[in-house]
Write a protein that holds these residues in place. Structure first.
Motif, PDB file in Angstrom:
ATOM      1  N   GLU A 187     -40.328   1.356  27.575  1.00  0.00           N
ATOM      2  CA  GLU A 187     -40.948   1.572  26.266  1.00  0.00           C
ATOM      3  C   GLU A 187     -40.143   0.870  25.170  1.00  0.00           C
ATOM      4  O   GLU A 187     -40.708   0.272  24.259  1.00  0.00           O
ATOM      5  CB  GLU A 187     -41.078   3.068  25.960  1.00  0.00           C
ATOM      6  N   TRP A 188     -38.827   0.944  25.273  1.00  0.00           N
ATOM      7  CA  TRP A 188     -37.968   0.283  24.303  1.00  0.00           C
ATOM      8  C   TRP A 188     -38.159  -1.239  24.355  1.00  0.00           C
ATOM      9  O   TRP A 188     -38.278  -1.903  23.331  1.00  0.00           O
ATOM     10  CB  TRP A 188     -36.511   0.665  24.596  1.00  0.00           C
ATOM     11  N   ILE A 189     -38.237  -1.790  25.558  1.00  0.00           N
ATOM     12  CA  ILE A 189     -38.458  -3.234  25.711  1.00  0.00           C
ATOM     13  C   ILE A 189     -39.826  -3.627  25.169  1.00  0.00           C
ATOM     14  O   ILE A 189     -39.982  -4.669  24.531  1.00  0.00           O
ATOM     15  CB  ILE A 189     -38.291  -3.649  27.191  1.00  0.00           C
ATOM     16  N   LYS A 190     -40.838  -2.791  25.391  1.00  0.00           N
ATOM     17  CA  LYS A 190     -42.169  -3.073  24.828  1.00  0.00           C
ATOM     18  C   LYS A 190     -42.109  -3.118  23.311  1.00  0.00           C
ATOM     19  O   LYS A 190     -42.738  -3.987  22.683  1.00  0.00           O
ATOM     20  CB  LYS A 190     -43.177  -2.009  25.271  1.00  0.00           C
ATOM     21  N   GLN A 217     -40.232 -11.109  29.373  1.00  0.00           N
ATOM     22  CA  GLN A 217     -39.880 -11.485  30.740  1.00  0.00           C
ATOM     23  C   GLN A 217     -39.456 -10.252  31.541  1.00  0.00           C
ATOM     24  O   GLN A 217     -39.854 -10.077  32.689  1.00  0.00           O
ATOM     25  CB  GLN A 217     -38.763 -12.539  30.753  1.00  0.00           C
ATOM     26  N   LEU A 218     -38.647  -9.394  30.915  1.00  0.00           N
ATOM     27  CA  LEU A 218     -38.238  -8.159  31.588  1.00  0.00           C
ATOM     28  C   LEU A 218     -39.444  -7.283  31.903  1.00  0.00           C
ATOM     29  O   LEU A 218     -39.516  -6.669  32.965  1.00  0.00           O
ATOM     30  CB  LEU A 218     -37.240  -7.383  30.725  1.00  0.00           C
ATOM     31  N   LEU A 219     -40.389  -7.232  30.988  1.00  0.00           N
ATOM     32  CA  LEU A 219     -41.600  -6.440  31.234  1.00  0.00           C
ATOM     33  C   LEU A 219     -42.377  -6.989  32.427  1.00  0.00           C
ATOM     34  O   LEU A 219     -42.894  -6.231  33.247  1.00  0.00           O
ATOM     35  CB  LEU A 219     -42.489  -6.414  29.989  1.00  0.00           C
ATOM     36  N   LYS A 220     -42.469  -8.326  32.512  1.00  0.00           N
ATOM     37  CA  LYS A 220     -43.163  -8.922  33.658  1.00  0.00           C
ATOM     38  C   LYS A 220     -42.478  -8.551  34.973  1.00  0.00           C
ATOM     39  O   LYS A 220     -43.131  -8.277  35.975  1.00  0.00           O
ATOM     40  CB  LYS A 220     -43.200 -10.443  33.530  1.00  0.00           C
ATOM     41  N   GLU A 221     -41.160  -8.549  34.958  1.00  0.00           N
ATOM     42  CA  GLU A 221     -40.404  -8.282  36.185  1.00  0.00           C
ATOM     43  C   GLU A 221     -40.414  -6.813  36.594  1.00  0.00           C
ATOM     44  O   GLU A 221     -40.515  -6.498  37.775  1.00  0.00           O
ATOM     45  CB  GLU A 221     -38.953  -8.723  36.017  1.00  0.00           C
ATOM     46  N   PHE A 222     -40.326  -5.908  35.610  1.00  0.00           N
ATOM     47  CA  PHE A 222     -40.063  -4.510  35.948  1.00  0.00           C
ATOM     48  C   PHE A 222     -41.182  -3.534  35.617  1.00  0.00           C
ATOM     49  O   PHE A 222     -41.183  -2.415  36.120  1.00  0.00           O
ATOM     50  CB  PHE A 222     -38.787  -4.026  35.262  1.00  0.00           C
ATOM     51  N   ALA A 223     -42.129  -3.904  34.800  1.00  0.00           N
ATOM     52  CA  ALA A 223     -43.129  -2.932  34.346  1.00  0.00           C
ATOM     53  C   ALA A 223     -44.063  -2.496  35.469  1.00  0.00           C
ATOM     54  O   ALA A 223     -44.580  -1.388  35.448  1.00  0.00           O
ATOM     55  CB  ALA A 223     -43.939  -3.505  33.182  1.00  0.00           C
ATOM     56  N   ASN A 224     -44.268  -3.314  36.456  1.00  0.00           N
ATOM     57  CA  ASN A 224     -45.225  -2.963  37.521  1.00  0.00           C
ATOM     58  C   ASN A 224     -44.565  -2.313  38.730  1.00  0.00           C
ATOM     59  O   ASN A 224     -45.212  -2.096  39.739  1.00  0.00           O
ATOM     60  CB  ASN A 224     -45.996  -4.217  37.966  1.00  0.00           C
ATOM     61  N   GLU A 225     -43.292  -2.017  38.678  1.00  0.00           N
ATOM     62  CA  GLU A 225     -42.597  -1.403  39.822  1.00  0.00           C
ATOM     63  C   GLU A 225     -42.832   0.080  39.862  1.00  0.00           C
ATOM     64  O   GLU A 225     -43.080   0.749  38.955  1.00  0.00           O
ATOM     65  CB  GLU A 225     -41.111  -1.721  39.774  1.00  0.00           C
TER      66      GLU A 225
END
Length: 122
Positions: free
Chosen positions: A94-97, A114-122
């Motif tokens: 949420e903070w990264i968003k 980029q971090l959201l692309k890597e980690f948001a769907n895990e």
């Protein structure tokens, strides 16, 4: 072979009443019920359960090590750690968003996205 555990247990308990007398009906009943095939089936089942328990303990140890948990922590403590980590992950995402939407720094926005692309769907 399927073993009727309850029937075998009842025969064993009845035979336990007077183990010194091999002639009482309950003793004979237990001896008839506890055939070599039954005993071997029970041993096989016991060995299988021991292997499964050992595998579960090894897996729990690996999870504990990965979480850097205390050696004495039990399953509830490990589950608590996992729940805490998932909550932290949610807060960080949420903070990264927020950064990706509100930051005036283009590099921070690109990094956050980029971090959201890597980690948001895990």
């Amino acid at each position: 072979m399927t073993v009727d555990i309850e029937k075998l247990k009842a025969a064993a308990l009845a035979a336990k009443d007077d183990p010194a007398s091999p002639y009482i009906p309950c003793q004979v009943g237990f001896q008839n019920a506890a055939t070599p095939d039954v005993v071997l089936a029970l041993i096989k089942d016991l060995e299988s359960h021991k292997r499964m328990l050992l595998a579960a303990v090894c897996d729990l140890g690996a999870i504990s090590e990965a979480l850097k948990a205390d050696m004495d922590d039990d399953g509830d403590a490990l589950l608590g750690m996992v729940i805490d980590l998932k909550a932290q992950n949610t807060r960080m995402l949420e903070w990264i968003k927020d950064i990706s939407r509100t930051s005036g720094d283009k590099g921070a926005v690109m990094g956050a996205r980029q971090l959201l692309k890597e980690f948001a769907n895990e």
